[in-house]
Design a protein around this motif. Structure first.
Motif, PDB file in Angstrom:
ATOM      1  N   ALA A 167      -2.037  21.561  17.156  1.00 37.38           N
ATOM      2  CA  ALA A 167      -2.032  20.746  18.369  1.00 37.38           C
ATOM      3  C   ALA A 167      -0.732  20.961  19.142  1.00 37.38           C
ATOM      4  O   ALA A 167      -0.742  21.107  20.372  1.00 37.38           O
ATOM      5  N   ARG A 168       0.352  21.022  18.433  1.00 35.92           N
ATOM      6  CA  ARG A 168       1.639  21.245  19.103  1.00 35.92           C
ATOM      7  C   ARG A 168       1.675  22.613  19.775  1.00 35.92           C
ATOM      8  O   ARG A 168       2.178  22.758  20.899  1.00 35.92           O
ATOM      9  N   ARG A 169       1.147  23.618  19.092  1.00 36.32           N
ATOM     10  CA  ARG A 169       1.130  24.960  19.673  1.00 36.32           C
ATOM     11  C   ARG A 169       0.318  24.976  20.971  1.00 36.32           C
ATOM     12  O   ARG A 169       0.734  25.571  21.974  1.00 36.32           O
ATOM     13  N   ILE A 170      -0.837  24.302  20.965  1.00 33.72           N
ATOM     14  CA  ILE A 170      -1.692  24.265  22.148  1.00 33.72           C
ATOM     15  C   ILE A 170      -0.974  23.571  23.303  1.00 33.72           C
ATOM     16  O   ILE A 170      -0.952  24.061  24.440  1.00 33.72           O
ATOM     17  N   TRP A 171      -0.376  22.412  23.021  1.00 36.64           N
ATOM     18  CA  TRP A 171       0.263  21.655  24.098  1.00 36.64           C
ATOM     19  C   TRP A 171       1.546  22.323  24.591  1.00 36.64           C
ATOM     20  O   TRP A 171       1.864  22.254  25.778  1.00 36.64           O
ATOM     21  N   GLU A 172       2.277  22.964  23.691  1.00 34.39           N
ATOM     22  CA  GLU A 172       3.488  23.658  24.133  1.00 34.39           C
ATOM     23  C   GLU A 172       3.141  24.858  25.010  1.00 34.39           C
ATOM     24  O   GLU A 172       3.839  25.148  25.990  1.00 34.39           O
ATOM     25  N   ALA A 173       2.060  25.552  24.662  1.00 36.59           N
ATOM     26  CA  ALA A 173       1.626  26.678  25.497  1.00 36.59           C
ATOM     27  C   ALA A 173       1.221  26.189  26.877  1.00 36.59           C
ATOM     28  O   ALA A 173       1.523  26.821  27.900  1.00 36.59           O
ATOM     29  N   GLU A 174       0.551  25.050  26.929  1.00 36.36           N
ATOM     30  CA  GLU A 174       0.144  24.485  28.215  1.00 36.36           C
ATOM     31  C   GLU A 174       1.363  24.011  29.008  1.00 36.36           C
ATOM     32  O   GLU A 174       1.392  24.127  30.244  1.00 36.36           O
ATOM     33  N   ALA A 175       2.370  23.493  28.306  1.00 36.12           N
ATOM     34  CA  ALA A 175       3.577  23.022  28.994  1.00 36.12           C
ATOM     35  C   ALA A 175       4.327  24.175  29.655  1.00 36.12           C
ATOM     36  O   ALA A 175       4.954  23.995  30.705  1.00 36.12           O
ATOM     37  N   LYS A 176       4.252  25.364  29.051  1.00 34.39           N
ATOM     38  CA  LYS A 176       4.875  26.530  29.675  1.00 34.39           C
ATOM     39  C   LYS A 176       4.115  26.940  30.941  1.00 34.39           C
ATOM     40  O   LYS A 176       4.717  27.407  31.912  1.00 34.39           O
ATOM     41  N   ARG A 177       2.788  26.752  30.889  1.00 36.34           N
ATOM     42  CA  ARG A 177       1.979  27.121  32.047  1.00 36.34           C
ATOM     43  C   ARG A 177       2.068  26.075  33.151  1.00 36.34           C
ATOM     44  O   ARG A 177       2.133  26.398  34.338  1.00 36.34           O
ATOM     45  N   ASP A 178       2.079  24.782  32.730  1.00 39.00           N
ATOM     46  CA  ASP A 178       2.127  23.687  33.684  1.00 39.00           C
ATOM     47  C   ASP A 178       3.399  22.878  33.413  1.00 39.00           C
ATOM     48  O   ASP A 178       3.438  22.041  32.502  1.00 39.00           O
ATOM     49  N   ALA A 179       4.429  23.132  34.170  1.00 37.57           N
ATOM     50  CA  ALA A 179       5.731  22.477  33.948  1.00 37.57           C
ATOM     51  C   ALA A 179       5.863  21.165  34.689  1.00 37.57           C
ATOM     52  O   ALA A 179       6.944  20.569  34.709  1.00 37.57           O
ATOM     53  N   THR A 180       4.778  20.674  35.292  1.00 37.63           N
ATOM     54  CA  THR A 180       4.871  19.470  36.127  1.00 37.63           C
ATOM     55  C   THR A 180       4.181  18.255  35.526  1.00 37.63           C
ATOM     56  O   THR A 180       4.254  17.169  36.094  1.00 37.63           O
ATOM     57  N   SER A 181       3.510  18.401  34.396  1.00 41.89           N
ATOM     58  CA  SER A 181       2.738  17.289  33.839  1.00 41.89           C
ATOM     59  C   SER A 181       3.622  16.389  32.978  1.00 41.89           C
ATOM     60  O   SER A 181       4.010  16.754  31.868  1.00 41.89           O
TER      61      SER A 181
ATOM     62  N   ALA B   4       5.778  12.550  21.576  1.00 42.59           N
ATOM     63  CA  ALA B   4       5.225  11.725  20.506  1.00 42.59           C
ATOM     64  C   ALA B   4       4.842  12.571  19.303  1.00 42.59           C
ATOM     65  O   ALA B   4       5.121  12.207  18.146  1.00 42.59           O
ATOM     66  N   LEU B   5       4.209  13.706  19.540  1.00 39.58           N
ATOM     67  CA  LEU B   5       3.773  14.571  18.455  1.00 39.58           C
ATOM     68  C   LEU B   5       4.964  15.142  17.680  1.00 39.58           C
ATOM     69  O   LEU B   5       4.948  15.202  16.452  1.00 39.58           O
ATOM     70  N   CYS B   6       5.998  15.545  18.400  1.00 40.64           N
ATOM     71  CA  CYS B   6       7.181  16.088  17.734  1.00 40.64           C
ATOM     72  C   CYS B   6       7.882  15.019  16.893  1.00 40.64           C
ATOM     73  O   CYS B   6       8.334  15.295  15.772  1.00 40.64           O
ATOM     74  N   GLU B   7       7.968  13.812  17.417  1.00 44.99           N
ATOM     75  CA  GLU B   7       8.592  12.746  16.634  1.00 44.99           C
ATOM     76  C   GLU B   7       7.780  12.460  15.373  1.00 44.99           C
ATOM     77  O   GLU B   7       8.341  12.282  14.285  1.00 44.99           O
ATOM     78  N   ALA B   8       6.466  12.393  15.511  1.00 39.69           N
ATOM     79  CA  ALA B   8       5.617  12.131  14.344  1.00 39.69           C
ATOM     80  C   ALA B   8       5.770  13.210  13.283  1.00 39.69           C
ATOM     81  O   ALA B   8       5.682  12.942  12.085  1.00 39.69           O
ATOM     82  N   ALA B   9       6.016  14.457  13.726  1.00 47.52           N
ATOM     83  CA  ALA B   9       6.176  15.573  12.786  1.00 47.52           C
ATOM     84  C   ALA B   9       7.590  15.645  12.214  1.00 47.52           C
ATOM     85  O   ALA B   9       7.853  16.470  11.338  1.00 47.52           O
ATOM     86  N   GLY B  10       8.496  14.794  12.701  1.00 49.88           N
ATOM     87  CA  GLY B  10       9.856  14.790  12.186  1.00 49.88           C
ATOM     88  C   GLY B  10      10.826  15.659  12.945  1.00 49.88           C
ATOM     89  O   GLY B  10      11.989  15.779  12.555  1.00 49.88           O
ATOM     90  N   ASP B  11      10.380  16.293  14.034  1.00 48.78           N
ATOM     91  CA  ASP B  11      11.260  17.145  14.839  1.00 48.78           C
ATOM     92  C   ASP B  11      11.854  16.300  15.970  1.00 48.78           C
ATOM     93  O   ASP B  11      11.435  16.379  17.128  1.00 48.78           O
TER      94      ASP B  11
END
Length: 280
Positions: A215-229, A238-245
């Motif tokens: 899930a993180r990989r999918i959303w990070e890839a989308e964040a690179k494509r769409d930097a405005t969301s 939220a996902l990174c915090e839940a994973a401990g990062d």
């Protein structure tokens, strides 16, 4: 801090009007204890002395309460032979005292009339001093004093039983206080996600199937494509915090502040994130 138990929480509504709560990330984090054990999880009580016969109850409760967390293992090594563990615990003193008390109250007599009545009870206080040592070097890691209070039921006339009840309570509460000083604590956190973020459904499918890294990989890839969301950045935080990062989550919150500086919810969530993780 350790994070575990990552899943999506969905609540059903009534049968007449079905309602579904916003998708959420729920995770557990482990809060370190007040006393720093240096990451040790294997402990042994190697010495215990006191002037009260309740020291046995104190020791048994202390060990049981600490082991109950499932995060530490404490054994009683006060018998013959040297104890060995990552951390050694010495109970250098354990003492208790009691005091007879009374208070004015009221009750009903046989005629149904309220009459004054003097209640008598016993208060007790126990205190203990614990010293924590490195199991290899025997150097002191910490020293702490703890105490606990107990009280007996209210009676018309005191007997030896009231003092015994108060002492038992005080010894147990002292042990619980001692266990709290060294025991990590699990806390469950829940963060509501934003459904209209880009590629939200794909990421949640991965989370629901126990693959949060995908899930993180999918959303990070989308964040690179769409930097405005801003919504996407929030979900990633939220996902990174839940994973401990935590550092990655902080970076996403920084981007979020730039993208939506006036959004009250994001500011509130960022403040809670800072508090949860001890950030300034």
């Amino acid at each position: 801090m350790v994070r575990v138990l990552l899943f999506r929480l969905v609540l059903a509504g009534s049968l007449c009007v079905p309602l579904v709560a916003a998708p959420r990330l729920t995770f557990e984090r482990t809060i370190p204890p007040p006393l720093n054990l240096g990451g040790a999880t294997d402990l042994a009580v190697v010495y215990a002395i006191g002037d009260s016969d309740r020291i046995g109850m104190f020791l048994d409760t202390f060990i049981d309460q600490t082991n109950r967390s499932g995060l530490l293992r404490v054994v009683d090594s006060t018998g013959p032979g040297p104890g060995s563990a990552e951390v050694l615990i010495r109970i250098g003193s354990f003492t208790c005292r009691t005091a007879d008390r009374s208070a004015e109250g009221s009750t009903y007599n046989y005629e149904g009339r309220r009459v004054k009545r003097r209640h008598r009870f016993v208060d007790a206080v126990c205190e203990a001093r614990l010293e924590l040592l490195n199991g290899k070097t025997r150097t002191r890691l910490a020293m702490v004093r703890v105490s606990g209070q107990g009280t007996s039921p209210r009676v018309d006339r005191l007997t030896g039983e009231e003092g015994s009840v108060a002492l038992d309570q005080a010894a147990r509460y002292t042990a619980i206080s001692a266990a709290d000083k060294i025991t990590p604590r699990r806390v469950r956190e829940t963060i509501a996600l934003i459904e209209d973020a880009p590629r939200f459904s794909e990421g949640m499918t991965m989370i629901d199937s126990g693959r949060p890294q995908e899930a993180r990989r999918i959303w990070e890839a989308e964040a690179k494509r769409d930097a405005t969301s801003a919504a996407l950045r929030f979900n990633l935080a939220a996902l990174c915090e839940a994973a401990g990062d935590v550092p990655a989550a902080a970076r996403h919150y920084a981007d979020l502040k730039r993208l939506a500086p006036n959004e009250k919810r994001f500011r509130a969530e960022f403040e809670m994130f800072r508090r949860r993780n001890g950030l300034k």
